[in-house]
Design an enzyme around this catalytic site. Structure first.
Site, PDB file in Angstrom:
ATOM      1  N   HIS A 180       1.947   2.004  -3.735  1.00  0.00           N
ATOM      2  CA  HIS A 180       0.838   2.742  -4.227  1.00  0.00           C
ATOM      3  C   HIS A 180       0.897   4.352  -3.967  1.00  0.00           C
ATOM      4  O   HIS A 180       0.609   5.133  -4.577  1.00  0.00           O
ATOM      5  CB  HIS A 180      -0.571   2.113  -3.883  1.00  0.00           C
ATOM      6  CG  HIS A 180      -0.927   0.824  -4.605  1.00  0.00           C
ATOM      7  ND1 HIS A 180      -0.654   0.581  -5.752  1.00  0.00           N
ATOM      8  CD2 HIS A 180      -1.426  -0.280  -3.883  1.00  0.00           C
ATOM      9  CE1 HIS A 180      -1.165  -0.356  -6.093  1.00  0.00           C
ATOM     10  NE2 HIS A 180      -1.595  -1.190  -5.057  1.00  0.00           N
TER      11      HIS A 180
ATOM     12  N   GLU B 109       0.940  -1.204   0.143  1.00  0.00           N
ATOM     13  CA  GLU B 109      -0.017  -0.003   0.169  1.00  0.00           C
ATOM     14  C   GLU B 109       0.802   1.183  -0.010  1.00  0.00           C
ATOM     15  O   GLU B 109       0.430   2.309  -0.477  1.00  0.00           O
ATOM     16  CB  GLU B 109      -1.106  -0.067   1.143  1.00  0.00           C
ATOM     17  CG  GLU B 109      -1.951  -1.193   1.229  1.00  0.00           C
ATOM     18  CD  GLU B 109      -2.817  -1.374   0.015  1.00  0.00           C
ATOM     19  OE1 GLU B 109      -3.035  -0.287  -0.705  1.00  0.00           O
ATOM     20  OE2 GLU B 109      -3.205  -2.374  -0.372  1.00  0.00           O
TER      21      GLU B 109
END
Ligand code: ADP
Ligand code: MG
Ligand code: ZN
Length: 641
Positions: free
Chosen positions: A458, A455
């Site tokens: 991203h 995450e």
């Protein structure tokens, strides 16, 4: 798999719901037998009264008319009273006789026929009583109507008894909603009893405000949402939150589970819905809460599962009722489900459940708060450190944490302790985890780290790339099948997207994949969805938007969802073109991959910082996230034009 584990869940939800009305049943059953007894008594009484009357009559001797005639002939008769064909004879010694004559002939005719002389008849006082209309009819009709009346009375008694009781034959059309009265403070739940789920609470405050003071909103012409749909994993507190809304608003709360609408009999569900809404409207302002609405609200017409018709009818009725609210009906319908994906789209249309409130699994801070709520009534030892427990329970839902506390209390009680110790709590973590489905969403320490890097990858790319949307939230709390998620929102709404934006989006999508490769040296199944999405986007750029130099401005596919499968009906192109498309798509993907890799390795220190913070707190809101990247000298995005 998810479907399979859901089923027993549903059932277990159904059971208490069906048991509930059964409890009063027992009582009612008792009351019913009492009433049955009193009915029998009533009958006996009537029989007794009747027999007393008939006995009185039987004191007067019934005699054949011939005997009356012979008594008259002998001059023993003082008086005869005639009413219709009935004769009451009073003899000289005051004894009475009863008799009958033929109804066609008069008394004197009849006596003459029996050979009584006219002078003998003259000696007798003959009184002719015309029977009064009422008593005549009463006497004539009583034998017919008395039994009918009794039967009706009996049925009425029975049906009165069965109201609300388990005898469904008489009550199936009635809603079996449980009603929580606002004045009943013992069961009241308020927002203070619900920890975490801040966004959901915030959304629902508006609903509370409306229910407390509807006039304020109506005066200004505001249309208040009719339906609020709570979605979230099992045990995240959907039912609890709905009850809290009612508690905060201080309005009656009609609570029914979706499965309770559906019975053996077709049409029952629809009738229950009608009844439920009727009750709610009468009690307005009120909340109608349909728990586990997926039991009735599944997509219609799929032909899956029997009793489909019944479910469809019930669902239709809910829709009809929600559409039928006058704009000022102060009834708000709330529903909860953990399968919003299977709901019928008609339910989600504007004007129905148009508000959707998502309840996330709690992050570390929320878990601590939830534990604190459930600690309130339990004596805690001095060594208890809730912080540690919250840290060790990623993936636990509110319900899991509740049962953790409960297990600890049981454990302490069994050891005859007066308070709970840290060791009880720690031991209970495992106990709760071993429960059937908990393990799957519990992240191990290693998984947590991988997810944090994924995450983080991203998020960091989204912040680094000029045309990517800014990050709103980064989370490693699992949601659905995804390990975590990064929420990006465009700065402003856009109708058109440029090639540069598409390319940056693809790079961001690959961030998870690249970050995992960087720290693991290999990748997991985690990014499979990212790859699908980004490949589809790259393919659309080539075949639909004319964004590839090699192929140029040509639309080879329409947007009919063919993108993923390539070719298809409207993708009529040559094998050479097909090969060209493939090579263009892979060119875009590879270039994006290289960009992602370069950017992330250049900024590895920032990635580490984000990932470490994520492992620690699990959820990063926008401002916390931005604090980290700003401290590394990254400029925040300004509004594009
Ligand atoms: P759901 O309806 O989402 O499956 P429930 O509302 O039935 O979950 O939650 C079950 C129990 O778990 C609640 O009664 C409560 O004790 C506990 N619980 C769940 N979420 C929370 C929360 N956010 N705060 C406090 N307790 C919670
Ligand atoms: Mg529930
Ligand atoms: Zn991802």
């Amino acid at each position: 798999m998810a479907k399979k584990t859901k089923k027993p869940n549903n059932n277990s939800n159904q059971k208490p719901a069906q048991n509930q009305p059964k409890k009063p049943n027992n009582k009612k059953g008792f009351g019913f037998s009492v009433h049955f007894g009193s009915t029998i008594l009533f009958f006996l009484l009537i029989i007794a009264v009747y027999s007393i009357f008939s006995e009185k009559e039987s004191k007067v001797t019934n005699v054949p008319f011939s005997e009356v005639a012979s008594e008259v002939r002998l001059g023993n008769v003082k008086q005869i009273t005639v009413s219709a064909d009935k004769l009451e004879v009073v003899k000289n010694d005051d004894t009475k006789l009863k008799s009958k004559k033929e109804s066609e002939s008069s008394l004197s005719e009849a006596l003459t026929n029996y050979g009584v002389m006219p002078e003998q008849i003259n000696k007798v006082i003959i009184e002719v009583k015309s029977q009064s209309g009422f008593s005549y009819w009463a006497l004539a009709l009583l034998p017919i109507f008395l039994p009918i009346g009794l039967i009706i009375f009996f049925i009425w008694m029975l049906s009165r008894q069965m109201k609300g009781s388990g005898m469904q034959a008489f009550t199936f059309g009635q809603s079996r909603a449980r009603i929580t009265n606002p004045n009943d403070k013992t069961n009241q739940v308020t927002f203070a009893d619900v920890a975490g789920v801040r966004e959901a609470k915030h959304e629902l405050e508006e609903v509370v405000d409306f229910l407390r003071n509807p006039q304020k909103f109506l005066d200004i012409g505001a249309q208040i949402p009719k339906g609020v749909l709570l979605t979230g994993a099992p045990g995240t507190g959907k039912t609890l939150l709905a009850r809290a809304v009612a508690g905060e608003a201080g309005v009656p709360f009609f609570h029914l589970s979706g499965s309770e609408f559906v019975e053996m009999f077709v049409g029952v569900g629809a009738s229950r819905v009608r009844d439920l809404f009727q009750m709610a409207k009468r009690a307005s302002p009120a909340i109608v809460f349909i728990d586990e609405i997926d039991a009735v609200g599944r997509v219609r017409g799929t032909g899956v599962g029997g009793g489909n018709d019944e479910r469809e009818q019930t669902l239709n009725q809910i829709l009809v009722e929600m559409d039928g609210f006058e704009p000022n009906a102060k009834v708000i319908v709330m529903a909860a489900t953990n399968r919003s994906d299977v709901l019928d789209p008609a339910l989600l249309r504007p004007g129905r459940f148009d508000r959707r409130v998502v309840l996330d699994l709690p992050d570390r801070r929320d878990r601590k708060e939830i534990l604190q709520i459930h600690m309130r009534k339990k004596p805690m030892g001095a060594d208890v450190n809730i912080e540690v427990i919250a840290e060790r329970t990623p993936g636990f839902s509110g319900a899991d944490l509740y049962s953790l506390m409960n297990e600890s209390a049981i454990m302490a009680a069994r050891q005859n302790k007066k308070e709970l110790n840290q060791s009880d709590l720690v031991a209970s973590i495992e106990k709760v985890m071993i429960g059937p489905e908990r393990k799957s969403h519990l992240l191990s320490v290693a998984e947590k780290r991988i997810t944090a890097y994924h995450e983080g990858g991203h998020a960091l790319l989204a912040s680094l790339l000029e045309y990517a949307d800014p990050v709103h939230k980064v989370s490693i709390v699992s949601r659905g099948s995804a390990g975590g998620y990064t929420l990006k929102l465009p700065l402003e709404e856009r109708k058109l997207q440029s090639k540069k934006e598409f390319l940056d989006d693809i790079v961001v999508s690959l961030g998870g994949f690249v970050a995992e490769e960087m720290i693991l040296g290999t990748t997991t199944t985690g990014p499979s969805n990212d790859l699908q999405v980004s490949t589809a986007l790259a393919r659309a750029m080539v075949t639909r938007f004319g964004m590839s130099d090699a192929i140029g401005p040509m639309a080879l596919e329409s947007n009919g969802g063919r993108v993923m499968f390539g070719g298809g009906v409207d993708g009529q192109y040559s094998p050479e073109m097909s090969a060209k498309i493939d090579s263009e798509v892979s060119k875009i993907m590879n270039e994006s991959f290289e960009r992602a890799k370069t950017l992330l390795s250049e900024n590895k220190n920032i990635l580490d910082a984000i990932a470490n913070k994520l492992v620690e707190v699990e959820n990063l809101e926008q401002d916390e996230y931005e604090k980290i990247i700003v401290s590394f000298g990254i400029k925040l995005k300004k509004k594009l034009i």
